[in-house]
Design a protein around this motif. Structure first.
Motif, PDB file in Angstrom:
ATOM      1  N   LEU A  19     -54.930   1.339 -49.904  1.00 43.57           N
ATOM      2  CA  LEU A  19     -54.228   2.622 -49.878  1.00 43.57           C
ATOM      3  C   LEU A  19     -54.284   3.272 -48.499  1.00 43.57           C
ATOM      4  N   ASN A  20     -55.419   3.162 -47.831  1.00 41.56           N
ATOM      5  CA  ASN A  20     -55.573   3.788 -46.510  1.00 41.56           C
ATOM      6  C   ASN A  20     -54.665   3.181 -45.445  1.00 41.56           C
ATOM      7  N   ASP A  21     -54.065   2.023 -45.723  1.00 41.00           N
ATOM      8  CA  ASP A  21     -53.144   1.392 -44.760  1.00 41.00           C
ATOM      9  C   ASP A  21     -51.756   2.041 -44.799  1.00 41.00           C
ATOM     10  N   LEU A  22     -51.468   2.810 -45.849  1.00 41.08           N
ATOM     11  CA  LEU A  22     -50.152   3.430 -45.983  1.00 41.08           C
ATOM     12  C   LEU A  22     -49.980   4.563 -44.972  1.00 41.08           C
ATOM     13  N   SER A  23     -48.770   4.669 -44.399  1.00 37.36           N
ATOM     14  CA  SER A  23     -48.473   5.700 -43.396  1.00 37.36           C
ATOM     15  C   SER A  23     -47.583   6.801 -43.948  1.00 37.36           C
ATOM     16  N   ALA A  24     -46.759   6.487 -44.947  1.00 35.64           N
ATOM     17  CA  ALA A  24     -45.828   7.453 -45.532  1.00 35.64           C
ATOM     18  C   ALA A  24     -45.478   7.013 -46.947  1.00 35.64           C
ATOM     19  N   LEU A  25     -44.958   7.967 -47.710  1.00 37.88           N
ATOM     20  CA  LEU A  25     -44.615   7.717 -49.106  1.00 37.88           C
ATOM     21  C   LEU A  25     -43.206   8.218 -49.378  1.00 37.88           C
ATOM     22  N   ALA A  26     -42.489   7.505 -50.255  1.00 40.76           N
ATOM     23  CA  ALA A  26     -41.147   7.923 -50.658  1.00 40.76           C
ATOM     24  C   ALA A  26     -41.067   7.860 -52.175  1.00 40.76           C
ATOM     25  N   VAL A  27     -40.330   8.810 -52.750  1.00 41.28           N
ATOM     26  CA  VAL A  27     -40.225   8.876 -54.206  1.00 41.28           C
ATOM     27  C   VAL A  27     -38.802   9.210 -54.619  1.00 41.28           C
TER      28      VAL A  27
END
Length: 128
Positions: free
Chosen positions: A55-63
């Motif tokens: 999870l800590n590797d994620l830079s941004a989220l889209a929904v």
């Protein structure tokens, strides 16, 4: 930049992890008759494992924010907002219809997207 995208606004849920450098790292789709809430976390964990990420590797989220089932939209928004808050990374919403239109807009100037709704209704949008 590594982006997690989730859409559960329709009976078919989807989740993808994309890297700006490497492209698509993981993609999952599933169909649920009632709710996505009982599989979304499992799908996320399997997708992260497939991409060999945490999870800590994620830079941004889209929904995906619809149109679609209110309950379905709420499942994805709740997951993404919780991750965004806990990981302190940006969250972006997108129209599910617009996501369908984008590939076609690379070839033509106007696209009409339609998606089956409930009770013999249809969601429709025109994109230029």
């Amino acid at each position: 930049m590594i982006i997690l995208s989730v859409d559960t606004s329709t009976p078919t849920g989807s989740l993808a992890i994309v890297s700006q450098k490497e492209g698509l790292l993981s993609e999952r789709t599933w169909t649920k008759k009632n709710t996505h809430s009982d599989v979304i976390t499992l799908e996320l964990n399997e997708s992260l494992a497939q991409a060999q990420l945490k999870l800590n590797d994620l830079s941004a989220l889209a929904v995906g924010v619809g149109p679609g089932s209110f309950t379905g939209i709420r499942v994805a928004v709740n997951l993404i907002r919780t991750l965004g808050y806990s990981l302190n990374i940006p969250v972006h919403g997108f129209s599910s219809l617009e996501a369908l239109a984008v590939p076609a807009l690379k070839k033509v100037s106007t696209v009409v997207c339609a998606m089956r709704a409930f009770r013999n209704l249809v969601y429709v949008a025109i994109f230029n």
